[in-house]
Design a protein around this motif. Structure first.
Motif: not given
Length: 602
Positions: A177-184, A191-198, A226-235
């Motif tokens: 779901n791109p809509q939800v993912s882009m929002t998340l 004060g912290e972004l959701l991807p960082q919490i994950f 919503a997150i690039r495949t070469d983003d550190n949080c993925i790799v």
């Protein structure tokens, strides 16, 4: 009643049979019942729902869901919590239709409002959402009612159960779901972004369930763009975490979920496939998925062993899926996978397993590995992979499907449909050939022979050539369809076609000439014989060679009636042409002419 049924399935069933459910629901909904009584009723119903699936069915038949949802309008928190706990138990059962949560449009906004009441309402409501969110429609309803904003702050709750259920909610909301993912991606919590919490939640010191679910959230956000495949949080975080889940130390369901999620994450991206393939010896690690549970397994818990034996096929399915993703693009990775011990044998076994999911995953794996021409020519030849593969293909009605495609308006579909039939007919048994001819119908076959698309024509000739191979088959098909086939051959040889088309057509004639009774259809057709003679003297070597094959098959000595055939062809001047061709500068043509002349001398 409550004390009698707790943990006792037999007692639960007894009470249901005795008609306790309608009575409990009546008391639950009575205006005059005290809150304590209503709460106790909800608790007993919740306990009954904890039993078997049949218990849940009985409760659903008594319309328990509307009654409990009505109960949520009460002002008493203890009663609300008891109703939610019972709803949670019912909605998490596989027999409950998720739609029941969405039938009344006022329910979702009311549940959102109850999220702030207590940690129990938070835990149960998130659990209900994560179980009832199936597909884009449900995701949209929850999203539009503010699920993201209402659930995000629960990720920092003091209660582990609340954090965990909130996390699960986000994984089902974000999936495809791109809509939800882009929002998340842009949501802030303290004060912290959701991807960082994950990312924090998938660190090694966190419980496995939490690591896995956070990795799923990040995976789904990545796949939704919503997150690039070469983003550190993925790799550096998500991928290694999922690889860890595949290790021997993990429980069966963790290994299954880890491998399936990783397969989904890396499926479209060759860089991630390369990184995964060299992380923690993943390719070798997956080989263990097929040896499970091993005899020396450290499982002391007999219940666990029993469970794992029943679910071992899920491990095989997950391994096939992950191998398929790993080998999707890179030749070196495919080679590594195929060289893993007994890999091809495992695929062959997988293709014939009773579980549909395993068979499907094995086919996916095979499809991925078959993109390598090198492997098709080696490993695929050494193991008769095609045998079990043909079986599921034929069983699932592929012949009818492919014959249907040949009638498509779309030329690419016509080509691929006829191409697949051509391959299917190659060295096939008589029954498959008969099925193809019957499903395709001779009318359609001849329609394809006059198709405006050259590729379609070539593949149809290829199909005809494959149908007309091996003597008994040639004679059988020519005895029923001989007249039409000879007409089609004549038309093509007379028409304005390129060298390749005419060569294929002459090869079909050569196959017919190889039949025992089919030969006569050529020998009694002077028009065709003249055409063969004409092509023996053609300026193009390919056509001369193909015409020569026809002649060789007609005059071959060891066969009945060869003398009469030789005489007839000599009278036509074929021997003179053979003498001329035996002087040809083309060595291939020269040899074939000499071999043919020897038949006359023998």
């Amino acid at each position: 009643m409550k004390n009698a049924v707790i943990g006792n399935n037999k007692q639960k069933a007894n009470l249901i049979v005795l008609g306790a459910v309608p009575r409990l629901l009546y008391l639950l909904q009575q205006e005059t019942s005290s809150t304590e009584l209503k709460t106790e009723c909800a608790v007993v119903l919740g306990s009954l729902a904890m039993g078997t699936e049949n218990n849940v069915k009985s409760l659903l038949d008594c319309h328990i869901i509307p009654a409990l949802l009505q109960g949520l309008l009460s002002l008493d928190l203890k009663f609300i919590e008891a109703c939610l706990r019972c709803l949670r138990t019912i909605f998490t059962s596989p027999v409950t239709p998720e739609e029941l949560l969405y039938t009344d449009a006022t329910v979702i906004p009311h549940l959102m409002a109850l999220l702030s009441k207590s940690r129990y309402t938070q835990e149960y409501i998130c659990q209900i959402f994560s179980h009832c969110c199936k597909g884009p429609d449900h995701q949209t309803i929850l999203f539009n009612h503010g699920a993201v904003q209402n659930i995000a702050h629960l990720l920092t709750s003091v209660s582990y159960k609340v954090r965990m259920q909130a996390l699960k909610c986000f994984s089902v909301l974000a999936f495809e779901n791109p809509q939800v993912s882009m929002t998340l991606v842009n949501v802030l919590v303290d004060g912290e972004l959701l991807p960082q919490i994950f990312v924090k939640m998938l660190q090694r010191d966190k419980p496995i369930e939490m690591q896995l679910t956070s990795a799923k959230c990040l995976t789904y956000m990545c796949r939704a763009g919503a997150i690039r495949t070469d983003d550190n949080c993925i790799v550096l975080k998500t991928l290694p975490c999922l690889v860890r889940m595949c290790s021997k130390e993990r429980l069966l369901e963790e290994r299954v979920e880890g491998a399936e999620t990783l397969a989904y994450l890396i499926e479209p991206d060759v860089e991630l496939q390369r990184i995964a393939s060299i992380t923690d010896h993943l390719i070798a690690m997956l080989a263990d998925y097929f040896k499970y549970p091993s005899s020396v397994s450290a499982i002391t818990d007999i219940k666990r062993l029993d469970h794992d034996l029943k679910h071992a096929h899920e491990l095989r399915q997950a391994a096939f899926k992950l191998y398929a993703s790993l080998g999707a693009n890179d030749e070196d990775i495919r080679k590594k996978i195929i060289e893993t011990e007994n890999m091809m044998d495992r695929i062959v076994t997988g293709l014939s397993e009773s579980s549909v999911k395993v068979r499907l995953a094995a086919v996916r794996c095979l499809h991925s590995l078959s993109r390598s021409v090198q492997q098709l020519r080696t490993s695929f030849q050494d193991h008769a992979v095609w045998k079990p593969l043909m079986k599921p293909i034929l069983e699932s009605g592929a012949v009818e499907l492919l014959c249907g495609l040949t009638q498509s308006e779309n030329p690419a579909l016509r080509v691929n449909g006829i191409w697949a039939l051509m391959n299917m007919a190659f060295q096939a048994e008589q029954k498959i050939k008969a099925d193809i001819l019957r499903s395709l119908s001779t009318e359609q076959l001849f329609r394809l022979l006059s198709d405006s698309d050259l590729n379609v024509l070539m593949k149809t000739l290829g199909l005809l050539r494959n149908l007309l191979s091996t003597r008994p088959h040639i004679d059988k098909i020519m005895s029923t369809h001989g007249k039409q086939i000879m007409q089609a051959v004549t038309l093509i040889l007379e028409g304005e076609h390129n060298i390749e088309v005419k060569e294929q057509t002459l090869c079909i004639l050569a196959n017919i000439a190889d039949g025992t009774t089919a030969k006569e259809l050529i020998m009694t057709n002077d028009d065709i014989l003249q055409k063969i003679k004409y092509y023996m003297g053609h300026s193009h070597v390919k056509l001369q060679l193909a015409a020569m094959f026809c002649i060789s098959n007609l005059i071959w000595n060891e066969e009945e009636g060869s003398q009469e055939r030789q005489d007839k062809l000599r009278d036509m001047g074929i021997v003179d042409i053979l003498h001329k061709l035996s002087q040809s500068p083309d060595s291939n043509l020269c040899d074939k002419a000499k071999t043919a002349l020897q038949q006359y001398l023998a």
